[in-house]
Design a protein around this motif. Structure first.
Motif, PDB file in Angstrom:
ATOM      1  N   GLN A   1       7.423  13.933  -4.228  1.00 18.40           N
ATOM      2  CA  GLN A   1       7.872  15.574  -4.554  1.00 18.40           C
ATOM      3  C   GLN A   1       7.037  16.287  -3.929  1.00 18.40           C
ATOM      4  O   GLN A   1       7.354  17.182  -3.187  1.00 18.40           O
ATOM      5  CB  GLN A   1       8.129  15.490  -6.022  1.00 18.40           C
ATOM      6  N   ALA A   2       5.633  16.066  -3.857  1.00 17.25           N
ATOM      7  CA  ALA A   2       4.843  16.928  -3.392  1.00 17.25           C
ATOM      8  C   ALA A   2       4.922  16.928  -1.878  1.00 17.25           C
ATOM      9  O   ALA A   2       4.496  17.885  -1.246  1.00 17.25           O
ATOM     10  CB  ALA A   2       3.201  16.484  -3.924  1.00 17.25           C
ATOM     11  N   MET A   3       5.127  15.718  -1.257  1.00 21.34           N
ATOM     12  CA  MET A   3       5.167  15.607   0.254  1.00 21.34           C
ATOM     13  C   MET A   3       6.582  16.385   0.600  1.00 21.34           C
ATOM     14  O   MET A   3       6.775  16.522   2.008  1.00 21.34           O
ATOM     15  CB  MET A   3       5.304  14.304   0.688  1.00 21.34           C
ATOM     16  N   GLY A   4       7.462  16.758  -0.368  1.00 21.20           N
ATOM     17  CA  GLY A   4       8.619  17.447   0.097  1.00 21.20           C
ATOM     18  C   GLY A   4       9.691  16.679   0.821  1.00 21.20           C
ATOM     19  O   GLY A   4      10.799  16.873   1.405  1.00 21.20           O
ATOM     20  N   GLY A   5       9.649  15.306   0.445  1.00 24.76           N
ATOM     21  CA  GLY A   5      10.512  14.332   0.884  1.00 24.76           C
ATOM     22  C   GLY A   5      11.143  13.436  -0.208  1.00 24.76           C
ATOM     23  O   GLY A   5      10.733  13.298  -1.156  1.00 24.76           O
ATOM     24  N   LYS A   6      11.949  12.475   0.483  1.00 24.99           N
ATOM     25  CA  LYS A   6      12.599  11.457  -0.730  1.00 24.99           C
ATOM     26  C   LYS A   6      11.630  10.184  -0.704  1.00 24.99           C
ATOM     27  O   LYS A   6      11.140  10.076   0.249  1.00 24.99           O
ATOM     28  CB  LYS A   6      13.916  11.042   0.041  1.00 24.99           C
ATOM     29  N   PRO A   7      12.029   9.470  -1.796  1.00 28.09           N
ATOM     30  CA  PRO A   7      10.946   8.492  -1.948  1.00 28.09           C
ATOM     31  C   PRO A   7      11.205   7.455  -0.952  1.00 28.09           C
ATOM     32  O   PRO A   7      12.529   7.052  -0.618  1.00 28.09           O
ATOM     33  CB  PRO A   7      11.454   8.145  -3.471  1.00 28.09           C
ATOM     34  N   LYS A   8      10.341   6.404  -0.486  1.00 26.91           N
ATOM     35  CA  LYS A   8      10.508   5.432   0.243  1.00 26.91           C
ATOM     36  C   LYS A   8       9.863   4.365  -0.181  1.00 26.91           C
ATOM     37  O   LYS A   8       8.789   4.474  -1.000  1.00 26.91           O
ATOM     38  CB  LYS A   8       9.824   5.913   1.821  1.00 26.91           C
ATOM     39  N   ALA A   9      10.231   2.865   0.309  1.00 30.28           N
ATOM     40  CA  ALA A   9       9.282   2.009  -0.084  1.00 30.28           C
ATOM     41  C   ALA A   9       8.053   1.816   0.474  1.00 30.28           C
ATOM     42  O   ALA A   9       7.866   2.245   1.608  1.00 30.28           O
ATOM     43  CB  ALA A   9      10.324   0.649   0.521  1.00 30.28           C
ATOM     44  N   THR A  10       7.061   1.423  -0.256  1.00 30.72           N
ATOM     45  CA  THR A  10       5.735   1.841   0.227  1.00 30.72           C
ATOM     46  C   THR A  10       5.009   0.401  -0.338  1.00 30.72           C
ATOM     47  O   THR A  10       5.269  -0.338  -1.022  1.00 30.72           O
ATOM     48  CB  THR A  10       5.047   2.953  -0.471  1.00 30.72           C
ATOM     49  N   LEU A  11       3.946   0.112   0.526  1.00 28.01           N
ATOM     50  CA  LEU A  11       2.902  -0.965   0.131  1.00 28.01           C
ATOM     51  C   LEU A  11       1.393  -0.183  -0.081  1.00 28.01           C
ATOM     52  O   LEU A  11       1.194   0.502   0.648  1.00 28.01           O
ATOM     53  CB  LEU A  11       2.839  -1.953   1.163  1.00 28.01           C
ATOM     54  N   ASN A  12       0.855  -0.606  -1.296  1.00 26.41           N
ATOM     55  CA  ASN A  12      -0.597  -0.082  -1.557  1.00 26.41           C
ATOM     56  C   ASN A  12      -1.680  -1.094  -0.906  1.00 26.41           C
ATOM     57  O   ASN A  12      -1.436  -2.447  -1.124  1.00 26.41           O
ATOM     58  CB  ASN A  12      -0.613   0.036  -2.899  1.00 26.41           C
ATOM     59  N   TYR A  13      -2.662  -0.564  -0.156  1.00 20.95           N
ATOM     60  CA  TYR A  13      -3.495  -1.616   0.273  1.00 20.95           C
ATOM     61  C   TYR A  13      -4.911  -0.909   0.393  1.00 20.95           C
ATOM     62  O   TYR A  13      -4.951   0.431   0.672  1.00 20.95           O
ATOM     63  CB  TYR A  13      -2.983  -1.807   1.759  1.00 20.95           C
ATOM     64  N   THR A  14      -5.792  -1.595  -0.326  1.00 22.10           N
ATOM     65  CA  THR A  14      -7.272  -1.056  -0.369  1.00 22.10           C
ATOM     66  C   THR A  14      -8.319  -2.022   0.263  1.00 22.10           C
ATOM     67  O   THR A  14      -8.015  -3.148   0.131  1.00 22.10           O
ATOM     68  CB  THR A  14      -7.760  -0.828  -1.981  1.00 22.10           C
ATOM     69  N   VAL A  15      -9.006  -1.556   1.220  1.00 23.65           N
ATOM     70  CA  VAL A  15     -10.271  -2.166   1.795  1.00 23.65           C
ATOM     71  C   VAL A  15     -11.315  -1.732   1.264  1.00 23.65           C
ATOM     72  O   VAL A  15     -11.661  -0.422   1.126  1.00 23.65           O
ATOM     73  CB  VAL A  15     -10.070  -1.951   3.435  1.00 23.65           C
ATOM     74  N   THR A  16     -12.462  -2.448   0.801  1.00 25.74           N
ATOM     75  CA  THR A  16     -13.868  -2.018   0.544  1.00 25.74           C
ATOM     76  C   THR A  16     -14.727  -2.123   1.514  1.00 25.74           C
ATOM     77  O   THR A  16     -14.997  -3.456   2.061  1.00 25.74           O
ATOM     78  CB  THR A  16     -14.124  -2.839  -0.796  1.00 25.74           C
ATOM     79  N   ILE A  17     -15.367  -1.256   2.020  1.00 30.86           N
ATOM     80  CA  ILE A  17     -16.251  -1.046   3.061  1.00 30.86           C
ATOM     81  C   ILE A  17     -17.668  -1.019   2.420  1.00 30.86           C
ATOM     82  O   ILE A  17     -17.902  -0.578   1.293  1.00 30.86           O
ATOM     83  CB  ILE A  17     -16.020  -0.106   4.186  1.00 30.86           C
TER      84      ILE A  17
END
Length: 199
Positions: A154-170
């Motif tokens: 909503q904040a991005m002003g767009g419709k929701p999309k399928a997403t993947l969450n991905y975290t890398v620890t450096i």
């Protein structure tokens, strides 16, 4: 360093995704909206990796300094590297025809690649990440730092999309130069003195 992580993820996906798919896609790191992504790409299919959160990983934090003995009778003491979680929101975009099934196919292929690598392999590391002494663990398909995905879209002003969450620890060096200190010299103990004391 963050741009090296971006380049590393591109290298991993270019190596591991099906070759016919790689030829059709561009990568984007801009905010995940169609206008921003369209300006960056010459192809109709885009994988967007939006770095939405960077924060210290307190669980992997190490406060014990390293001690390196030098050849000049001194030693260098360095503070350990900070561990930092870099979290990406990954989306697929079919720019021209907005085909959700095509986007899901791309996300599925990305998902298969990222699930195969709980740590980023050394051969894909780019730039400053090549010299990291610590492994680069990943967290995938777990609850990310983005608590409310609906509010995000909503904040991005767009419709929701399928997403993947991905975290890398450096590992981020905080004391590359270190502090040089003299080594303590061991005292010599006379064997004769020890012998006299034992009599």
């Amino acid at each position: 360093m963050l741009q090296d992580l971006d380049d590393t993820l591109i290298e991993l996906l270019n190596r591991e995704l099906p070759p016919d798919l790689v030829q059709q896609i561009n990568f984007s790191f801009s905010s995940p909206d169609k206008d921003s992504i369209s300006k960056e790409t010459t192809k109709s299919l885009v994988i967007n990796l939006f770095l939405y959160d960077v924060r210290a990983n307190l669980e992997l934090r190490n406060s014990v300094p390293t001690f390196e003995r030098e050849t000049n009778g001194k030693a260098t003491i360095r503070l350990p590297s900070a561990r930092v979680d870099c979290s990406y929101l990954i989306t697929a975009w079919s720019i021209q025809n907005a085909n959700p099934r095509e986007e899901h196919l791309i996300l599925g292929e990305v998902m298969k690649v990222l699930l195969r690598f709980p740590k980023l392999p050394m051969e894909v590391l780019q730039g400053s990440l090549k010299t990291q002494s610590l492994p680069l663990p990943t967290a995938f398909m777990r609850a990310g730092q983005l608590q409310n995905v609906g509010a995000f879209w909503q904040a991005m002003g767009g419709k929701p999309k399928a997403t993947l969450n991905y975290t890398v620890t450096i590992a981020v060096p905080v004391d590359p130069a270190g502090e040089e200190v003299p080594l303590a010299q061991g005292s010599k103990i006379s064997l004769e003195l020890l012998a006299n004391k034992s009599e």
